[in-house]
Design an enzyme around this catalytic site. Structure first.
Site, PDB file in Angstrom:
ATOM      1  CE1 TYR A   8      29.396  48.332  54.884  1.00 42.08           C
ATOM      2  CE2 TYR A   8      31.436  48.008  56.096  1.00 42.08           C
ATOM      3  CZ  TYR A   8      30.693  48.694  55.152  1.00 42.08           C
ATOM      4  OH  TYR A   8      31.264  49.743  54.469  1.00 42.08           O
ATOM      5  N   PRO A  21      28.223  47.519  44.564  1.00 46.33           N
ATOM      6  CG  PRO A  21      28.983  49.606  43.858  1.00 46.33           C
ATOM      7  CD  PRO A  21      28.173  48.444  43.420  1.00 46.33           C
ATOM      8  CE  LYS A  45      30.190  42.081  53.051  1.00 49.58           C
ATOM      9  NZ  LYS A  45      31.172  42.043  54.105  1.00 49.58           N
ATOM     10  CG  HIS A  86      36.387  53.302  59.558  1.00 48.33           C
ATOM     11  ND1 HIS A  86      35.689  54.030  58.633  1.00 48.33           N
ATOM     12  CD2 HIS A  86      37.531  53.989  59.793  1.00 48.33           C
ATOM     13  CE1 HIS A  86      36.385  55.113  58.305  1.00 48.33           C
ATOM     14  NE2 HIS A  86      37.511  55.104  58.992  1.00 48.33           N
ATOM     15  CE1 TYR A 111      28.519  52.241  54.166  1.00 53.90           C
ATOM     16  CE2 TYR A 111      27.509  51.729  52.054  1.00 53.90           C
ATOM     17  CZ  TYR A 111      28.550  51.582  52.947  1.00 53.90           C
ATOM     18  OH  TYR A 111      29.612  50.775  52.626  1.00 53.90           O
TER      19      TYR A 111
HETATM   20  P1  FAD Z   1      39.667  42.774  38.773  1.00 53.76           P
HETATM   21  O1  FAD Z   1      40.098  43.747  39.799  1.00 53.76           O
HETATM   22  O2  FAD Z   1      38.664  43.212  37.762  1.00 53.76           O
HETATM   23  O3  FAD Z   1      40.980  42.258  38.035  1.00 53.76           O
HETATM   24  C1  FAD Z   1      40.932  41.522  36.821  1.00 53.76           C
HETATM   25  C2  FAD Z   1      42.194  41.803  36.029  1.00 53.76           C
HETATM   26  O4  FAD Z   1      42.214  41.002  34.851  1.00 53.76           O
HETATM   27  C3  FAD Z   1      42.265  43.261  35.558  1.00 53.76           C
HETATM   28  O5  FAD Z   1      43.506  43.815  35.922  1.00 53.76           O
HETATM   29  C4  FAD Z   1      42.087  43.153  34.047  1.00 53.76           C
HETATM   30  O6  FAD Z   1      42.775  44.187  33.353  1.00 53.76           O
HETATM   31  C5  FAD Z   1      42.671  41.780  33.773  1.00 53.76           C
HETATM   32  N1  FAD Z   1      42.199  41.141  32.538  1.00 53.76           N
HETATM   33  C6  FAD Z   1      40.961  41.201  31.989  1.00 53.76           C
HETATM   34  N2  FAD Z   1      40.911  40.480  30.872  1.00 53.76           N
HETATM   35  C7  FAD Z   1      42.144  39.950  30.680  1.00 53.76           C
HETATM   36  C8  FAD Z   1      42.715  39.138  29.668  1.00 53.76           C
HETATM   37  N3  FAD Z   1      41.989  38.720  28.623  1.00 53.76           N
HETATM   38  N4  FAD Z   1      44.013  38.789  29.777  1.00 53.76           N
HETATM   39  C9  FAD Z   1      44.761  39.201  30.818  1.00 53.76           C
HETATM   40  N5  FAD Z   1      44.257  39.997  31.822  1.00 53.76           N
HETATM   41  C10 FAD Z   1      42.978  40.366  31.737  1.00 53.76           C
HETATM   42  N6  FAD Z   1      34.733  45.679  46.705  1.00 53.76           N
HETATM   43  C11 FAD Z   1      34.898  45.657  48.053  1.00 53.76           C
HETATM   44  O7  FAD Z   1      35.197  44.595  48.610  1.00 53.76           O
HETATM   45  N7  FAD Z   1      34.768  46.776  48.839  1.00 53.76           N
HETATM   46  C12 FAD Z   1      34.441  47.965  48.283  1.00 53.76           C
HETATM   47  O8  FAD Z   1      34.388  48.966  49.010  1.00 53.76           O
HETATM   48  C13 FAD Z   1      34.208  48.026  46.854  1.00 53.76           C
HETATM   49  N8  FAD Z   1      33.899  49.181  46.262  1.00 53.76           N
HETATM   50  C14 FAD Z   1      33.850  49.227  44.886  1.00 53.76           C
HETATM   51  C15 FAD Z   1      33.593  50.460  44.294  1.00 53.76           C
HETATM   52  C16 FAD Z   1      33.557  50.562  42.911  1.00 53.76           C
HETATM   53  C17 FAD Z   1      33.271  51.907  42.296  1.00 53.76           C
HETATM   54  C18 FAD Z   1      33.804  49.408  42.098  1.00 53.76           C
HETATM   55  C19 FAD Z   1      33.826  49.493  40.578  1.00 53.76           C
HETATM   56  C20 FAD Z   1      34.052  48.178  42.683  1.00 53.76           C
HETATM   57  C21 FAD Z   1      34.077  48.081  44.068  1.00 53.76           C
HETATM   58  N9  FAD Z   1      34.331  46.869  44.701  1.00 53.76           N
HETATM   59  C22 FAD Z   1      34.408  46.829  46.078  1.00 53.76           C
HETATM   60  C23 FAD Z   1      34.530  45.651  43.911  1.00 53.76           C
HETATM   61  C24 FAD Z   1      36.009  45.305  43.686  1.00 53.76           C
HETATM   62  O9  FAD Z   1      36.696  46.418  43.161  1.00 53.76           O
HETATM   63  C25 FAD Z   1      36.132  44.102  42.741  1.00 53.76           C
HETATM   64  O10 FAD Z   1      35.288  43.094  43.212  1.00 53.76           O
HETATM   65  C26 FAD Z   1      37.583  43.600  42.641  1.00 53.76           C
HETATM   66  O11 FAD Z   1      38.339  44.445  41.806  1.00 53.76           O
HETATM   67  C27 FAD Z   1      37.654  42.156  42.085  1.00 53.76           C
HETATM   68  O12 FAD Z   1      38.998  41.759  41.935  1.00 53.76           O
HETATM   69  P2  FAD Z   1      39.423  40.728  40.806  1.00 53.76           P
HETATM   70  O13 FAD Z   1      40.895  40.543  40.945  1.00 53.76           O
HETATM   71  O14 FAD Z   1      38.541  39.564  40.842  1.00 53.76           O
HETATM   72  O15 FAD Z   1      39.074  41.455  39.431  1.00 53.76           O
HETATM   73  C1  DHB Z   2      33.792  52.237  49.238  1.00 55.27           C
HETATM   74  C2  DHB Z   2      33.121  51.558  48.262  1.00 55.27           C
HETATM   75  C3  DHB Z   2      31.978  50.878  48.584  1.00 55.27           C
HETATM   76  O1  DHB Z   2      31.325  50.193  47.647  1.00 55.27           O
HETATM   77  C4  DHB Z   2      31.485  50.868  49.875  1.00 55.27           C
HETATM   78  O2  DHB Z   2      30.348  50.186  50.151  1.00 55.27           O
HETATM   79  C5  DHB Z   2      32.172  51.517  50.847  1.00 55.27           C
HETATM   80  C6  DHB Z   2      33.337  52.205  50.536  1.00 55.27           C
HETATM   81  C7  DHB Z   2      35.031  52.969  48.886  1.00 55.27           C
HETATM   82  O3  DHB Z   2      35.396  52.982  47.704  1.00 55.27           O
HETATM   83  O4  DHB Z   2      35.641  53.548  49.772  1.00 55.27           O
END
Ligand code: FAD
Ligand code: DHB
Length: 428
Positions: A389, A298, A302, A75, A207
């Protein structure tokens, strides 16, 4: 109790833990990766959708970008909608050609799990563990303990432990009180997100600022849409029927001559919104990465990008540490925090510009609309949004993160103000 030995113990098989295990393996470093959830749960958990071009280059350079290259949707901008008008922010034009790629976090996770299992077989990731503990963090032999799915207790002696266990994990709380500084902000709203079996009604993300609250139209593929609505944080998902969700989305995206296509809802959930940074991202031989160390609301897309960037810095730092050079590990936290704070500010800025604060006076809306009009009418302001972004602070460059250089650099090519020198990955 089963006692074993590894080089790096990794807690959490989200994007951070999975990519770290893979990057370490490519450097010849062995790890044990444990996860409390099942593989099915990890692969189905609906979350992020947008990758910065630096993240795409990182995944591609690490040899896990084949499906991303085939199925990711590039995009070149986003739409900002407010005051009954929709405006395009053209990233390519504003940043000298930079873009983002829509590719779901579920797919990144599936690709990384498949790759770990193909490279190392069935025990590459220990799913469905319980009672995870980390200990001896101040020694050079930190310990990871867990109970496997069959009920056997394990103790793994490590050289280092990576806490990639998300915001609610056990690693950050294992750091003694007083050793961490925490900055935190809760927002008085949440996102209700749906996945819908209907082609997106837009070619790029919308947005939308609306007096009733924020809405976002994203997508997962040419046939699946992802949409979000601002709701109150204490809202219960049961009170939102599919009909009510679609009606509210249609209202907030309403534009003469444009129709929001509606279809079956495949998944729906409510997510709270928070900004959170804890520092330093290291205590002794425990290193925190991703959501375990920081959370952004979100709106700026990021969180996933920050998680991937952290481990791109951590993998070479751990390699150096294990070979007797502690300097990159010592600068790991500061190196990541420069990017984390830039994204924390950008996410806060996007969030507060676009959401309605419950109970706020009329002035909030006028200030937001003035800011939005400024962003779409000033090239300088639009460029600021576009370069943040698409990713302002560059990811480490090197053999595992090659790509169009400088991938994350500002369009001018000038170093980002305040960013520390970026650690280069070491060739083997
Ligand atoms: P997580 O994905 O949370 O992974 C952590 C893992 O550790 C999980 O699998 C969990 O089950 C496991 N765990 C927890 N505790 C334990 C334990 N005690 N022992 C063993 N395992 C454990 N980010 C973007 O960059 N772009 C986006 O568009 C965006 N949109 C989002 C939309 C939504 C609705 C949400 C909720 C988040 C969004 N994010 C976005 C954020 C992004 O999803 C997170 O920042 C990302 O998942 C972080 O990755 P991580 O591996 O650090 O943590
Ligand atoms: C999505 C999530 C976001 O937080 C965002 O800023 C843009 C897209 C997504 O889940 O597609």
């Amino acid at each position: 109790m089963m006692r074993t030995r590894t080089q790096v113990g990794i807690v959490g098989a989200g994007p951070a833990g999975l990519l770290l295990a893979h990057l370490l393996a490519r450097r010849g470093i062995e790890s044990v990766l444990i996860e409390i959830r099942s593989r099915e749960y990890c692969e189905a958990r609906q979350r992020a959708g947008v990758l910065e071009d630096g993240s795409v280059s990182l995944l591609r350079g690490a040899g896990v970008g084949d499906r991303l290259d085939r199925q990711g949707l590039e995009h070149g901008g986003i739409y900002l909608q407010f005051g009954g008008e929709r405006h395009h922010i053209d990233f390519r034009d504003l940043t000298g050609g930079r873009t983002v790629t829509v590719y779901a976090q579920t797919e990144v996770v599936k690709d990384l799990i498949a790759r770990r299992l193909a490279d190392r077989g069935g025990d590459a990731i220990r799913f469905s563990v319980s009672d995870t503990e980390v200990a001896e963090l101040d020694s050079d032999r930190p310990v990871l303990r867990y109970t496997d799915a069959d009920g056997t207790r394990h103790e793994v002696i490590c050289d280092a432990i990576a806490g990639c266990d998300g915001f609610h994990g056990i690693c950050r709380p294992a750091i003694p009180a007083g050793a961490l500084t925490v900055w935190e902000r809760d927002y008085p709203y949440a996102w209700l997100g749906i996945l819908a079996d209907i082609p997106p009604s837009t070619d790029e993300l919308i947005y939308a600022h609306h007096p009733a609250g924020f809405a976002l139209h994203s997508l997962r593929s040419p046939t699946v849409s992802r949409l979000y609505l601002q709701v109150d944080p204490d809202e219960r998902i049961e009170t939102w029927s599919d009909e009510r969700i679609w009606a509210e989305l249609a209202r907030r995206f309403e534009l003469p001559g444009w129709t929001l296509q509606q279809g079956p809802v495949l998944d729906k959930s409510i997510t709270p919104m928070r900004s959170f940074v804890s520092a330093p991202m290291r205590h002794g031989r425990l290193f925190l990465a991703g959501d375990a160390a920081h959370i952004v609301p979100p709106t700026g897309a990021k969180g996933l990008n920050l998680a991937l960037a952290d481990v791109a810095v951590l993998a070479p730092a751990l390699e150096a540490l294990l070979h007797g050079d502690g300097e990159p590990a010592a600068s790991y936290s500061d190196s990541c925090l420069a990017r984390v704070w830039r994204s924390t500010h950008f996410s806060w800025w996007m969030t507060t510009m676009l959401h309605r604060t419950p109970g706020a006076d009329e002035m909030e809306q006028q200030l937001q609309l003035s800011q939005l009009r400024y962003v779409v009418s000033s090239r300088a302001a639009a460029t600021s949004l576009a370069e943040n972004y698409t990713g302002f602070v560059p990811l480490p460059t090197g053999p595992l993160s090659t790509g169009p250089a400088p991938t994350g650099a500002p369009p001018s090519g000038a170093p980002p103000t305040g960013a520390p020198p970026v650690q280069a990955e070491r060739s083997q």
